[in-house]
Design a protein around this motif. Sequence first.
Motif, mmCIF file in Angstrom:
data_model
loop_
_atom_site.group_PDB
_atom_site.id
_atom_site.type_symbol
_atom_site.label_atom_id
_atom_site.label_comp_id
_atom_site.label_asym_id
_atom_site.label_seq_id
_atom_site.Cartn_x
_atom_site.Cartn_y
_atom_site.Cartn_z
ATOM 1 N N GLU A 166 1.889 63.549 -38.642
ATOM 2 C CA GLU A 166 0.875 63.718 -37.459
ATOM 3 C C GLU A 166 1.420 62.872 -36.181
ATOM 4 O OE1 GLU A 166 -2.499 64.469 -35.172
ATOM 5 O OE2 GLU A 166 -1.842 65.467 -37.092
ATOM 6 N N LYS A 167 1.194 63.319 -34.969
ATOM 7 C CA LYS A 167 1.624 62.711 -33.973
ATOM 8 C C LYS A 167 0.709 61.420 -33.673
ATOM 9 C CE LYS A 167 -1.447 65.642 -31.191
ATOM 10 N NZ LYS A 167 -1.664 66.440 -29.997
ATOM 11 N N SER A 168 -0.437 61.462 -34.179
ATOM 12 C CA SER A 168 -1.326 60.238 -33.745
ATOM 13 C C SER A 168 -0.686 58.872 -34.832
ATOM 14 C CB SER A 168 -2.690 60.462 -34.298
ATOM 15 O OG SER A 168 -2.693 60.770 -35.419
ATOM 16 N N TYR A 169 0.294 59.264 -35.700
ATOM 17 C CA TYR A 169 0.878 58.087 -36.752
ATOM 18 C C TYR A 169 2.014 57.456 -36.284
ATOM 19 C CZ TYR A 169 -2.398 60.567 -40.004
ATOM 20 O OH TYR A 169 -3.727 60.963 -40.538
ATOM 21 N N ASN A 208 4.074 54.129 -37.548
ATOM 22 C CA ASN A 208 3.457 52.682 -37.450
ATOM 23 C C ASN A 208 2.114 52.717 -38.285
ATOM 24 O OD1 ASN A 208 1.831 54.026 -35.570
ATOM 25 N ND2 ASN A 208 2.030 52.416 -34.144
ATOM 26 N N ASP A 209 1.459 53.802 -38.985
ATOM 27 C CA ASP A 209 0.348 53.738 -39.681
ATOM 28 C C ASP A 209 0.455 53.194 -40.890
ATOM 29 O OD1 ASP A 209 2.221 55.720 -40.522
ATOM 30 O OD2 ASP A 209 0.366 56.746 -41.419
ATOM 31 N N TYR A 210 1.038 51.802 -41.066
ATOM 32 C CA TYR A 210 1.276 50.708 -42.331
ATOM 33 C C TYR A 210 1.244 49.561 -41.621
ATOM 34 C CZ TYR A 210 6.032 50.169 -40.873
ATOM 35 O OH TYR A 210 7.170 49.930 -39.878
ATOM 36 N N SER A 211 0.743 48.690 -42.500
ATOM 37 C CA SER A 211 0.737 47.258 -42.102
ATOM 38 C C SER A 211 1.098 46.410 -42.967
ATOM 39 C CB SER A 211 -0.804 47.112 -41.717
ATOM 40 O OG SER A 211 -0.998 45.719 -41.155
ATOM 41 N N TRP A 267 7.151 43.739 -34.222
ATOM 42 C CA TRP A 267 7.829 44.799 -33.860
ATOM 43 C C TRP A 267 7.405 45.211 -32.377
ATOM 44 C CZ3 TRP A 267 12.138 46.644 -34.923
ATOM 45 C CH2 TRP A 267 12.805 46.752 -36.128
ATOM 46 N N LYS A 268 6.041 45.024 -32.115
ATOM 47 C CA LYS A 268 5.623 45.298 -30.756
ATOM 48 C C LYS A 268 6.026 44.239 -29.686
ATOM 49 C CE LYS A 268 1.052 45.936 -28.396
ATOM 50 N NZ LYS A 268 -0.514 45.525 -28.450
ATOM 51 N N SER A 269 6.075 42.962 -30.011
ATOM 52 C CA SER A 269 6.594 41.974 -29.151
ATOM 53 C C SER A 269 8.015 42.101 -28.811
ATOM 54 C CB SER A 269 6.192 40.369 -29.249
ATOM 55 O OG SER A 269 7.001 40.297 -30.792
ATOM 56 N N MET A 270 8.765 42.532 -29.860
ATOM 57 C CA MET A 270 10.408 42.653 -29.631
ATOM 58 C C MET A 270 10.499 43.937 -28.893
ATOM 59 S SD MET A 270 10.862 39.843 -30.934
ATOM 60 C CE MET A 270 12.924 40.088 -30.728
ATOM 61 N N ILE A 271 9.818 44.840 -29.083
ATOM 62 C CA ILE A 271 10.144 46.124 -28.272
ATOM 63 C C ILE A 271 9.714 46.002 -27.121
ATOM 64 C CG2 ILE A 271 9.203 48.577 -27.945
ATOM 65 C CD1 ILE A 271 8.976 48.898 -30.990
ATOM 66 N N GLU A 272 8.677 45.217 -26.606
ATOM 67 C CA GLU A 272 8.361 44.870 -25.195
ATOM 68 C C GLU A 272 9.408 44.179 -24.595
ATOM 69 O OE1 GLU A 272 5.729 45.639 -23.064
ATOM 70 O OE2 GLU A 272 5.006 47.116 -24.438
ATOM 71 N N LEU A 273 10.219 43.108 -25.281
ATOM 72 C CA LEU A 273 11.158 42.253 -24.464
ATOM 73 C C LEU A 273 12.576 43.133 -24.639
ATOM 74 C CD1 LEU A 273 10.428 38.969 -26.580
ATOM 75 C CD2 LEU A 273 10.066 39.451 -24.219
ATOM 76 N N ASN A 274 12.617 44.125 -25.539
ATOM 77 C CA ASN A 274 13.990 44.802 -25.238
ATOM 78 C C ASN A 274 13.725 46.377 -25.252
ATOM 79 O OD1 ASN A 274 15.856 42.434 -26.237
ATOM 80 N ND2 ASN A 274 14.050 42.501 -27.678
ATOM 81 N N LYS A 275 12.989 46.765 -24.350
ATOM 82 C CA LYS A 275 12.773 48.249 -23.905
ATOM 83 C C LYS A 275 14.183 49.177 -23.685
ATOM 84 C CE LYS A 275 8.178 47.292 -22.018
ATOM 85 N NZ LYS A 275 7.591 47.556 -20.668
ATOM 86 N N HIS A 276 15.033 48.363 -23.409
ATOM 87 C CA HIS A 276 16.211 49.125 -23.096
ATOM 88 C C HIS A 276 17.178 49.476 -24.366
ATOM 89 C CE1 HIS A 276 17.355 44.905 -23.209
ATOM 90 N NE2 HIS A 276 18.751 45.195 -23.417
ATOM 91 N N LEU A 277 16.785 48.996 -25.510
ATOM 92 C CA LEU A 277 17.517 48.972 -26.725
ATOM 93 C C LEU A 277 16.909 50.093 -27.913
ATOM 94 C CD1 LEU A 277 18.325 45.335 -27.635
ATOM 95 C CD2 LEU A 277 19.849 46.963 -26.526
ATOM 96 N N PRO A 278 17.531 50.771 -28.386
ATOM 97 C CA PRO A 278 17.221 51.498 -29.332
ATOM 98 C C PRO A 278 16.130 50.822 -30.741
ATOM 99 C CG PRO A 278 19.402 51.581 -30.000
ATOM 100 C CD PRO A 278 18.928 50.826 -28.545
#
Length: 943
Positions: free
Chosen positions: A721-724, A783-786, A803-814
Amino acid sequence: MNLYYKNKQVELDLYSSNSPSYHIFSTRSTITLEYEGTSFLEWSVPGTCSVKNKSSPRTELRCSSPGVHTIRPIVVGPDSEEERNLSVQSSHICFLWYYRVISFFHNFTQVIIVWIYDPENADPSEILRNANEPSLNSIILSKQLATLGQKPTVFTSLQRKVYFPDSKMKNGTWHISVPMTTDDVLKEIKGNQVAFQDCFIADVLFLLTFPLLTMPEIPDSLPITSPQGSQLILAWATCVLSSVVVVADMETFQTNDSFRTWTRIRVPPNILTDDERHNVSDVNISWDGIFFLINGILYIKTFTAFKRLGRNENLPDGGIIGITSRKWCWARHLLKSKIRSIFAVWTKSELYLGYPLLRFMKIMTTEKLKSLLNISPTDTLTIHNVEYPGHPLEIALLLSYCSACTVNKKIYVVIYNEDTEQWMNQDFALYVPSDTFVNAHFLYSALPELVLWDKHRVYYCYHNFTETGVIQTPTEFGNLSRLSQNSTIHIIFIDYYGNVVVKMENNIMFYFKANIKDAVKLHAWTNSTLKSAVSMSSSGLMYLIHVFENGTIHPQEYPLRLEAKSVTFNSKEKCPYVAFLNNIFSVFFFLDKGQNVSIWTQIVYPENVGLYIVVESYGPNILQETYQVHYEVALGYCTKTMTVTFFQNVNYEAVDDYFKLQHQNTGLLLLHMRPSDSARPCPISQKVFQIAVGCNPRKYIAVKGFNKKECLQHDFFYHIEKSYLRNKPSKNLRVKYNWKEYGCPLRLDFREKFHPLVQLYNENGYVEDVEVNFIVWEIHGRNDYSFNNTMKKSGCLNEAQTWKSMIELNKHLPLEEVWGPENYKHCFSYAIGKPGDLNQPYEIINKSNYNHLVWPVDHSGMYVFRVKILDPNYSFCNLTTIFAIETFGMIPSPSGYLVAAFLFVLMLLFFSILVLSYFHYMRIYKQCIYETLNKYERTPKNN
């Protein structure tokens, strides 16, 4: 055992033994003496030995006591024959393992059939190594020892694996199955410590590789040879010593079993002219085929073709003056950048390196070398010769330099490292006449050590070019030609044990050892007119190859150990130490972060000699060492024990450039443990090994409890499901479950939390449970797990990475690269990170923090997670793995549209039934009213 003596006409002097490679030479052995000639009178033997017939040219000898026994034939005439000092041992080793191999290609396994035999009572086929089944004596002996508890096992020397036989013997033999391999070829048959009549079985070291095929002899093919009257040209495969090619002046021969069987190599007609076919100047062998150098052009012979190599393979079309391959086998090594070469080709001005599948690359020219060496452009610099050193990643160039080039020239040595791509000029120069050609072979050592030779002398370079000179002889100042009837040097043979044999063209041989600066002349062994060469057997020992005028070839074992003892016995030369022991059971060690390698070495020597243990290392300065030395004296002997520990003490956490620091601290080191002094009579002391600091490519991790056997093995599709999804797409995601990659999913109730237990494995199996930090993420973006732990509960003082903070810092990376050991920072210090909400989930897991994955309560689903080790001080490898989890126990929540549609249909049905009921009851009501009225209307009329 046979001992042949020569007279002036026959010139034949050799031994042979029922025991292969003279493995058993003891008081139990029967020695056959044979003299070929007409001037024989009788045998002169010591009183401790008995001769069956003293006056017979062929007789049997037995020596009842161990020691050195002088044997000499007495002949007619003033000249006396050369005497032999035979070293006879007192040994309880009487029996040997016999083995034969059957290959099964359907499952790529090899079955080793093993039995025990007594060389003194063996069948001729067992002595000649061509028996298919044991003899009656061997069957009885094997069964007798089996009842006493004997059972063979196969050990592999490189990967340290052990293989056991089947449970039951079959006709007096054991059957041991091993997988076919090309990188774990050195094997050893060992048995239990079981004695029969005070006799034990000797362990057998042998080479077993993937089955090799010899090239077939094609009808109507023509011989390819060296020039008429030239010496034999020989080459063997680096790691398969039994695969040899010999070029003679009448044929070319090839074998894969050290010439127990062999074939002729011939070429199709109309490709080479007759002059070209008879002008091979060099030969080499690799997995790609057999290379021939003819008139400056390189050719290759494969199973299907014979072709010329040139510009299509990035090679010159002519002018090639030499080809060579590696001499020392390193089945494993560490290479950080690219694959290493297996072959070198050169002209006077260019060097080419060859790689598998006939790929060649030009890496250097003499013009560039002049610039690197600060040589004037007007001077003459040519590539004189090329040789591979003992280091598995280096290649050495012998450069010829001169200005006027009329009388003398200098020979320089430059070493190129294929990993670092650096050229290193060595502190060495050899002055030779301008028309002299110099050959070279590097010793099996950690530091660059080599011997060079021209036609008459041998030069040595020991201890990284710090000791150089000419190998001396008792007379003639090292001129071997004057000591061999003006013959010239043909071949220099060097083995893994430090033995060096110089063979002259007339088959006279000289002997010395690594780090020894003088040579002795060996006893005459082969007729001076016979064409012969020296090769190395699969057990690393020297043997001779003879080519006869009738176009046949014959191998002959050579007892180098016995012959060396014989010629040094009268010189009273003694080994300065009694024993040199160590625990180096492998030639290759991988050293990862946090690990160490400890080596134990012991030397025993007479008191007041003053020996010590030398540790030589060659390579980058990336390891630290600690030493522990224990010293004791007893009964006039000193025992010195040293433990050396190699380790690395580098902190890779929170550094500016993690990958750069890793690259700087990885590499390959060669180490050599040896006594400080040695001599020719000394036992084997060459202990050279590698320490590879870096990532072991055979190391991997896995999550405990997951496999590929406990589920239906098939691929399938499912939707998310797209919301997950993490990136909130506009539509649902359709995913293919790749069973081969993901394995079997673990089915969990949605209320059951999951804590992954990560385990480390290598080529030998399980190593340990991983206790350091690691992270997980769903590879398809869910990301529907914790996690059940919070940052505060985990002990964080500042906000932890997520994961949220690291994605924000490295938006240019996969996603798989945004977070890892290269940017990990812990949260357990006020000096690292910044304050924040510590009630957030803590997304880092390790074995002891009891952090679990928590599933949503309103829906079930399929999760495919990837694990990555996060601790920067755990491994040089990027350790990752995949596991899948399927949750169940919840009815999937329907969509709002579906609910609204269902309610609309339900209400519509309700109102429809209501309306229909209204009309239905109205009709009944009307019917009742009309019937009543009609009834009353009919009643008066009747009245």
